[in-house]
Design a protein around this motif. Structure first.
Motif, PDB file in Angstrom:
ATOM      1  N   VAL A  82       0.829  -1.206   0.000  1.00 39.23           N
ATOM      2  CA  VAL A  82       0.000   0.000   0.000  1.00 39.23           C
ATOM      3  C   VAL A  82       0.861   1.252   0.000  1.00 39.23           C
ATOM      4  CG1 VAL A  82      -1.996  -1.045   1.138  1.00 39.23           C
ATOM      5  CG2 VAL A  82      -0.174  -0.062   2.537  1.00 39.23           C
ATOM      6  N   GLU A  83       0.349   2.280  -0.636  1.00 41.79           N
ATOM      7  CA  GLU A  83       0.874   3.638  -0.501  1.00 41.79           C
ATOM      8  C   GLU A  83      -0.007   4.350   0.512  1.00 41.79           C
ATOM      9  OE1 GLU A  83       3.503   4.864  -2.033  1.00 41.79           O
ATOM     10  OE2 GLU A  83       3.810   3.695  -3.875  1.00 41.79           O
ATOM     11  N   ILE A  84       0.615   5.098   1.409  1.00 41.11           N
ATOM     12  CA  ILE A  84      -0.138   5.787   2.448  1.00 41.11           C
ATOM     13  C   ILE A  84      -0.122   7.281   2.169  1.00 41.11           C
ATOM     14  CG2 ILE A  84      -0.259   6.349   4.897  1.00 41.11           C
ATOM     15  CD1 ILE A  84       1.412   3.154   3.801  1.00 41.11           C
ATOM     16  N   ASP A  85      -1.303   7.859   2.024  1.00 39.18           N
ATOM     17  CA  ASP A  85      -1.460   9.293   1.830  1.00 39.18           C
ATOM     18  C   ASP A  85      -1.955   9.934   3.120  1.00 39.18           C
ATOM     19  OD1 ASP A  85      -0.767   8.944  -0.813  1.00 39.18           O
ATOM     20  OD2 ASP A  85      -2.827   8.892  -1.534  1.00 39.18           O
ATOM     21  N   MET A  86      -1.453  11.116   3.401  1.00 36.84           N
ATOM     22  CA  MET A  86      -1.853  11.875   4.587  1.00 36.84           C
ATOM     23  C   MET A  86      -2.653  13.098   4.150  1.00 36.84           C
ATOM     24  SD  MET A  86       0.691  13.749   7.344  1.00 36.84           S
ATOM     25  CE  MET A  86       1.446  14.781   6.047  1.00 36.84           C
ATOM     26  N   GLN A  87      -3.760  13.341   4.817  1.00 35.11           N
ATOM     27  CA  GLN A  87      -4.510  14.548   4.521  1.00 35.11           C
ATOM     28  C   GLN A  87      -3.626  15.759   4.811  1.00 35.11           C
ATOM     29  OE1 GLN A  87      -7.879  15.839   7.042  1.00 35.11           O
ATOM     30  NE2 GLN A  87      -9.098  15.753   5.171  1.00 35.11           N
ATOM     31  N   CYS A  88      -3.584  16.704   3.904  1.00 32.33           N
ATOM     32  CA  CYS A  88      -2.695  17.854   4.035  1.00 32.33           C
ATOM     33  C   CYS A  88      -2.945  18.581   5.353  1.00 32.33           C
ATOM     34  CB  CYS A  88      -2.889  18.808   2.863  1.00 32.33           C
ATOM     35  SG  CYS A  88      -1.769  20.232   2.895  1.00 32.33           S
ATOM     36  N   PHE A  89      -1.889  18.708   6.141  1.00 31.74           N
ATOM     37  CA  PHE A  89      -2.015  19.334   7.460  1.00 31.74           C
ATOM     38  C   PHE A  89      -2.048  20.849   7.371  1.00 31.74           C
ATOM     39  CE2 PHE A  89       2.395  18.677   6.420  1.00 31.74           C
ATOM     40  CZ  PHE A  89       3.044  19.819   6.834  1.00 31.74           C
ATOM     41  N   ARG A  90      -1.736  21.401   6.207  1.00 30.15           N
ATOM     42  CA  ARG A  90      -1.776  22.857   6.061  1.00 30.15           C
ATOM     43  C   ARG A  90      -3.178  23.344   5.669  1.00 30.15           C
ATOM     44  NH1 ARG A  90       3.361  24.382   6.673  1.00 30.15           N
ATOM     45  NH2 ARG A  90       5.030  23.034   5.915  1.00 30.15           N
ATOM     46  N   CYS A  91      -3.796  22.676   4.699  1.00 35.05           N
ATOM     47  CA  CYS A  91      -5.106  23.141   4.219  1.00 35.05           C
ATOM     48  C   CYS A  91      -6.255  22.278   4.710  1.00 35.05           C
ATOM     49  CB  CYS A  91      -5.108  23.181   2.696  1.00 35.05           C
ATOM     50  SG  CYS A  91      -5.010  21.544   1.929  1.00 35.05           S
ATOM     51  N   LYS A  92      -5.941  21.213   5.499  1.00 38.24           N
ATOM     52  CA  LYS A  92      -6.965  20.298   6.032  1.00 38.24           C
ATOM     53  C   LYS A  92      -7.801  19.656   4.933  1.00 38.24           C
ATOM     54  CE  LYS A  92      -5.566  21.709  10.041  1.00 38.24           C
ATOM     55  NZ  LYS A  92      -4.568  20.892  10.783  1.00 38.24           N
ATOM     56  N   GLY A  93      -7.171  19.427   3.776  1.00 35.64           N
ATOM     57  CA  GLY A  93      -7.849  18.734   2.701  1.00 35.64           C
ATOM     58  C   GLY A  93      -8.517  19.626   1.672  1.00 35.64           C
ATOM     59  N   SER A 107       1.091  23.016  -1.068  1.00 37.21           N
ATOM     60  CA  SER A 107       1.834  21.933  -0.416  1.00 37.21           C
ATOM     61  C   SER A 107       1.372  20.563  -0.898  1.00 37.21           C
ATOM     62  CB  SER A 107       1.689  22.010   1.107  1.00 37.21           C
ATOM     63  OG  SER A 107       2.305  23.177   1.617  1.00 37.21           O
ATOM     64  N   CYS A 108       0.067  20.425  -1.158  1.00 35.23           N
ATOM     65  CA  CYS A 108      -0.475  19.133  -1.596  1.00 35.23           C
ATOM     66  C   CYS A 108      -0.843  19.145  -3.076  1.00 35.23           C
ATOM     67  CB  CYS A 108      -1.699  18.761  -0.753  1.00 35.23           C
ATOM     68  SG  CYS A 108      -3.064  19.957  -0.845  1.00 35.23           S
ATOM     69  N   LYS A 109      -0.382  20.152  -3.794  1.00 33.66           N
ATOM     70  CA  LYS A 109      -0.668  20.301  -5.226  1.00 33.66           C
ATOM     71  C   LYS A 109      -2.171  20.310  -5.490  1.00 33.66           C
ATOM     72  CE  LYS A 109       3.683  18.110  -6.485  1.00 33.66           C
ATOM     73  NZ  LYS A 109       4.366  17.009  -7.214  1.00 33.66           N
ATOM     74  N   GLU A 110      -2.892  20.992  -4.590  1.00 34.89           N
ATOM     75  CA  GLU A 110      -4.333  21.201  -4.692  1.00 34.89           C
ATOM     76  C   GLU A 110      -5.166  19.915  -4.573  1.00 34.89           C
ATOM     77  OE1 GLU A 110      -5.309  24.206  -4.584  1.00 34.89           O
ATOM     78  OE2 GLU A 110      -3.366  25.135  -4.992  1.00 34.89           O
ATOM     79  N   SER A 111      -4.551  18.824  -4.188  1.00 36.71           N
ATOM     80  CA  SER A 111      -5.285  17.558  -4.100  1.00 36.71           C
ATOM     81  C   SER A 111      -5.907  17.320  -2.728  1.00 36.71           C
ATOM     82  CB  SER A 111      -4.346  16.395  -4.416  1.00 36.71           C
ATOM     83  OG  SER A 111      -3.399  16.216  -3.379  1.00 36.71           O
ATOM     84  N   GLY A 112      -5.375  17.990  -1.711  1.00 38.30           N
ATOM     85  CA  GLY A 112      -5.840  17.766  -0.346  1.00 38.30           C
ATOM     86  C   GLY A 112      -5.132  16.619   0.355  1.00 38.30           C
ATOM     87  N   MET A 146      10.889  18.109   5.601  1.00 34.25           N
ATOM     88  CA  MET A 146      10.565  19.100   4.572  1.00 34.25           C
ATOM     89  C   MET A 146       9.093  19.486   4.636  1.00 34.25           C
ATOM     90  SD  MET A 146      12.870  17.504   1.462  1.00 34.25           S
ATOM     91  CE  MET A 146      12.534  18.778   0.243  1.00 34.25           C
ATOM     92  N   LEU A 147       8.233  18.511   4.863  1.00 32.75           N
ATOM     93  CA  LEU A 147       6.806  18.794   4.970  1.00 32.75           C
ATOM     94  C   LEU A 147       6.476  19.546   6.252  1.00 32.75           C
ATOM     95  CD1 LEU A 147       5.337  15.391   3.731  1.00 32.75           C
ATOM     96  CD2 LEU A 147       5.197  17.584   2.545  1.00 32.75           C
ATOM     97  N   LYS A 148       7.093  19.138   7.347  1.00 32.29           N
ATOM     98  CA  LYS A 148       6.759  19.712   8.650  1.00 32.29           C
ATOM     99  C   LYS A 148       7.224  21.160   8.788  1.00 32.29           C
ATOM    100  CE  LYS A 148       7.297  18.806  13.635  1.00 32.29           C
ATOM    101  NZ  LYS A 148       5.864  18.703  13.960  1.00 32.29           N
ATOM    102  N   TYR A 149       8.428  21.443   8.257  1.00 31.02           N
ATOM    103  CA  TYR A 149       9.028  22.763   8.480  1.00 31.02           C
ATOM    104  C   TYR A 149       9.167  23.602   7.213  1.00 31.02           C
ATOM    105  CZ  TYR A 149      10.165  20.844  13.045  1.00 31.02           C
ATOM    106  OH  TYR A 149      10.087  20.273  14.297  1.00 31.02           O
ATOM    107  N   GLY A 150       8.706  23.098   6.080  1.00 32.77           N
ATOM    108  CA  GLY A 150       8.747  23.890   4.865  1.00 32.77           C
ATOM    109  C   GLY A 150      10.119  24.028   4.237  1.00 32.77           C
TER     110      GLY A 150
END
Length: 260
Positions: A178-189, A194-199, A238-242
Motif C-alpha cells: 500500500v501507498e499511504i497518503d496523509m490529509q494535508c495538514f496545512r489546508c486540512k484537505g 503543499s499538496c498540489k491542490e489535491s488535499g 521538509m513537509l513539517k518545516y517547509g
C-alpha cells in the motif's frame, strides 16, 4: 565582559529521528541497526526482489569494487572467489532480514539509518538520505494494525487532526502493498500548494510482509504474519518545516541548523 556563550544545535534529522524513536519505544518497539555496507543477499535476494529488478542496476545502486580490475563481478568471478556482491544499502530493510534471522517471533522493531541511491540530485532527491522502517511479526495481524501504527506516527509529527488513507501499491517484499497518503495538514484537505491542490500528500509505503520473505528467514508464514513500512526522514522534515530543497540538509550551512 565575556562574550555570551552560544550553545550548539541538534541537526533537524537527529531531532526527528529521536522524536520518532521515542514514540515507537512507548509503543513497545525495539530499535535495531545494521551495516551500511551490505551484501546483495540481504539488500535484494532475501527481500524477494527479482534478479532483473531495476533497483539492482547501476542507476539505483552503489555497487562496491570487488577487485582491482572488476567494479561489479560477473557470475564466473563470483563462483571462483566465493564472495557476495557488496553495495551501499539502498534501504534499511536488510536490517529487518538480519533481525528476523536471529530472533523468534513475535517482535516489533524500528530501523533508523542512512541509505544510498545512485541517482541525479535535485530539490527532492539526494544520493544519501535517512529512512525509518518498521517491522511487526506476530499472529492475527492485518492492514488495520499497520494503519493504526502509522496514524499514531503522523499524528505525533503533524497534529491530532491528521487522517490517512491507504491505496494499492507495489513493493516486492510485501503483499498486499500500500501507498499511504496523509490529509494535508496545512489546508486540512481543501487543496493548497503543499499538496498540489489535491488535499492529500503521499507520505510513505508499507504492507503485509510477503510470505517468501518470512520463509527466507526461517519463519513459517502459515503460523506468523507481519507488516512493514518505510518513510524518508528528510521528507518528513521538509513537509513539517517547509524546507524546500533536500540538499540543504547536507551542505553544513548553520543557518539551517540554527533554526532548530
Amino acid at each position: 565582559m565575556r562574550e555570551e556563550e552560544k550553545l550548539g544545535h541538534l541537526h533537524p534529522i537527529t531531532i526527528i529521528i529521536r522524536e520518532i524513536t521515542a514514540l515507537f519505544t512507548e509503543l513497545g518497539f525495539e530499535v535495531a541497526s545494521g551495516p551500511e555496507i551490505e551484501e546483495e543477499y540481504y539488500n535484494f535476494d532475501a527481500l524477494n526482489v527479482p534478479k532483473d529488478h531495476p533497483a539492482r542496476d547501476m542507476q539505483d545502486t552503489f555497487w562496491l569494487p570487488s577487485s582491482a580490475d572488476s567494479f561489479r563481478p560477473d557470475e564466473t568471478d563470483l563462483k571462483q572467489k566465493n564472495y557476495q556482491k557488496r553495495l551501499l544499502r539502498t534501504h534499511t530493510s536488510p536490517v529487518q532480514v538480519r533481525y528476523m534471522e536471529t530472533h523468534e517471533p513475535p517482535f516489533q522493531i524500528i530501523v533508523p539509518g542512512k541509505v544510498y541511491r545512485y541517482e541525479a540530485t535535485d530539490a527532492t532527491h539526494e544520493t544519501q538520505f535517512h529512512q525509518i522502517e518498521g517491522l511487526v511479526v506476530g499472529k492475527n495481524l492485518s492492514l488495520a494494525n499497520l494503519k493504526y501504527v502509522l496514524q499514531a506516527l503522523l499524528k505525533k509529527l503533524y497534529g491530532e487532526e491528521i487522517n490517512i488513507k491507504l491505496r494499492p501499491g507495489y513493493f516486492p517484499f510485501v503483499e498486499p502493498g500500500v501507498e499511504i497518503d496523509m490529509q494535508c495538514f496545512r489546508c486540512k484537505g481543501a487543496g493548497c500548494t503543499s499538496c498540489k491542490e489535491s488535499g492529500w500528500i503521499e507520505i510513505l509505503g508499507g504492507g503485509m510482509v510477503h510470505p517468501a520473505v518470512l520463509e527466507n528467514v526461517g519463519i513459517d508464514p502459515r503460523k506468523w504474519r507481519g507488516f512493514a513500512f518505510g518513510v524518508g526522514v528528510e521528507r518528513l522534515i521538509m513537509l513539517k518545516y517547509g524546507v524546500e530543497d533536500i540538499r540543504m540538509f547536507y551542505t553544513g550551512d548553520l543557518r539551517l541548523v540554527n533554526q532548530f
